[in-house]
Design a protein around this motif. Structure first.
Motif, short mmCIF file in Angstrom:
data_model
loop_
_atom_site.label_atom_id
_atom_site.label_comp_id
_atom_site.label_asym_id
_atom_site.label_seq_id
_atom_site.Cartn_x
_atom_site.Cartn_y
_atom_site.Cartn_z
N LEU A 93 0.82 -1.21 0.00
CA LEU A 93 0.00 0.00 0.00
C LEU A 93 0.86 1.26 0.00
CD1 LEU A 93 -2.85 -0.97 2.51
CD2 LEU A 93 -3.00 -0.79 0.02
N TYR A 94 1.96 1.22 0.75
CA TYR A 94 2.83 2.39 0.81
C TYR A 94 3.57 2.60 -0.51
CZ TYR A 94 6.56 5.54 2.29
OH TYR A 94 7.43 6.59 2.38
N LEU A 95 3.99 1.52 -1.15
CA LEU A 95 4.78 1.63 -2.37
C LEU A 95 3.92 1.81 -3.62
CD1 LEU A 95 7.47 -1.12 -1.72
CD2 LEU A 95 7.74 1.35 -1.52
N LEU A 96 2.66 1.37 -3.59
CA LEU A 96 1.81 1.44 -4.77
C LEU A 96 0.65 2.42 -4.60
CD1 LEU A 96 1.64 -2.36 -5.68
CD2 LEU A 96 3.16 -0.61 -6.63
N ALA A 97 -0.11 2.25 -3.54
CA ALA A 97 -1.30 3.07 -3.38
C ALA A 97 -0.97 4.53 -3.09
CB ALA A 97 -2.19 2.50 -2.27
N TYR A 98 0.03 4.77 -2.24
CA TYR A 98 0.36 6.16 -1.90
C TYR A 98 0.89 6.94 -3.10
CZ TYR A 98 2.81 10.14 0.10
OH TYR A 98 3.25 11.41 0.36
N PRO A 99 1.86 6.40 -3.89
CA PRO A 99 2.28 7.16 -5.08
C PRO A 99 1.15 7.42 -6.07
CG PRO A 99 3.88 5.45 -4.56
CD PRO A 99 2.69 5.20 -3.69
N LEU A 100 0.26 6.43 -6.23
CA LEU A 100 -0.86 6.63 -7.14
C LEU A 100 -1.78 7.74 -6.64
CD1 LEU A 100 -2.40 5.70 -9.65
CD2 LEU A 100 -3.59 4.04 -8.21
N ALA A 101 -2.09 7.72 -5.36
CA ALA A 101 -2.95 8.77 -4.80
C ALA A 101 -2.27 10.13 -4.88
CB ALA A 101 -3.29 8.43 -3.35
#
Length: 329
Positions: free
Chosen positions: A52-60
């Motif tokens: 979530l930190y590596l994928l979801a946060y950059p996307l958001a």
């Protein structure tokens, strides 16, 4: 004299607890079982949080930046003004952006078709080889696949170097004197072709090994029955082999679409999107927009459009495949 009749005593009623009635007291060890059931979730929690930190946060973060006026000043100060869909309107009204979109789809289509065709042919060849040759070919594929992207790109730059490249030397020795010191990377179609060769060379090993692993699961009895019925090799592949390996083939196809659509390192290292815009696709366009004019908001918007287009291509492909499977008797 009166006769008194005594009634027999009624039998004592026994209460039977039905199976649906829950026990008043919890079963022993219930709490221990609940705790044991939580252990799998606790074990995978660090991995899920890391993803979530590596994928979801950059996307958001990219989505938020695409909705803001985010330039170099905002990058330093940290205060950005919300502008809604203005960046998307600016992007979608840019003619250069649509030229890049068309080039991206052409680049993806050419690469994916070549990769899947060559990978399937290589997998069929490996299936028919003996044990020693099969081991040699699979080892070569693994070594080619394990080669780092930067190293492979540098090798291709050396191969097609205008003065010291072995390609120009070989063509000149064969009598094609027009290729003496030919500047491959100064011509758009030539640079585009070299990048296609590079990406196909890097992608075929994984696709071929995966398709070959699917071919090994096809029962040999089906092939023998088809040959006894007089079916040709092409007919056997269409009627038996491909339907059996279709799920793996779909998976490899979707992965190649994703990897080709977001190809960036090879293009950026080799040509920087040039000459002109001949090798500029959407990921390169997004980085160019963000770095050249410090328009990080437009770069983020271009990245989001890239994600949406890639998702639309995959959804359309999967719907077509599922529709074909539903029509198959």
């Amino acid at each position: 004299m009166s006769i008194v009749h005594e009634r027999p005593a009624a039998p004592a009623r026994t209460r039977h607890r039905g199976p649906s009635q829950p026990s008043a007291r919890p079963a022993p060890g219930r709490r221990g079982q609940d705790r044991a059931g939580l252990w799998p979730y606790l074990l995978i929690a660090p991995t899920v949080l890391g993803m979530l930190y590596l994928l979801a946060y950059p996307l958001a973060r990219a989505v938020l930046m695409s909705l803001q006026d985010f330039r170099l000043r905002q990058l330093i100060s940290g205060h950005a003004r919300f502008v809604g869909l203005r960046n998307y309107r600016t992007l979608l009204t840019d003619e250069r952006f649509w030229q890049v979109v068309r080039r991206t789809f052409v680049f993806m289509a050419v690469n994916v078709v070549l990769i899947m065709v060559l990978a399937t042919l290589v997998a069929l060849l490996v299936e028919r080889l003996g044990p020693r040759w099969r081991l040699a070919v699979l080892s070569s594929l693994v070594l080619a696949w394990a080669m780092p992207v930067i190293a492979a790109t540098t090798v291709f730059q050396w191969l097609f170097h205008s003065e010291f490249g072995i390609v120009n030397w070989s063509l000149t020795q064969l009598g094609f004197t027009s290729f003496d010191r030919y500047p491959w990377f100064a011509h758009g179609p030539a640079a585009f072709t070299i990048l296609v060769l590079l990406i196909v060379w890097q992608s075929v090993p994984f696709a071929a090994i995966t398709v070959y692993s699917a071919l090994t699961t096809v029962p040999a009895e089906l092939y023998e029955s088809a040959r006894l019925d007089g079916a040709s090799a092409a007919r056997i592949f269409r009627a038996i082999t491909f339907p059996m390996i279709r799920p793996i083939f779909m998976l490899v196809f979707s992965l190649e679409v994703i990897w080709t659509f977001k190809a960036f390192v090879q293009i950026w290292v080799m040509t920087n999107g040039g000459p002109g815009d001949a090798t500029t696709i959407l990921p390169v366009y997004a980085v160019q927009t963000a770095l050249s004019s410090q328009r990080y908001d437009l770069g983020s918007a271009a990245s989001m459009v890239t994600v949406l287009l890639m998702a639309a291509v995959l959804v359309f492909y999967f719907r077509q495949m599922h529709r074909q499977e539903g029509e198959t008797p």
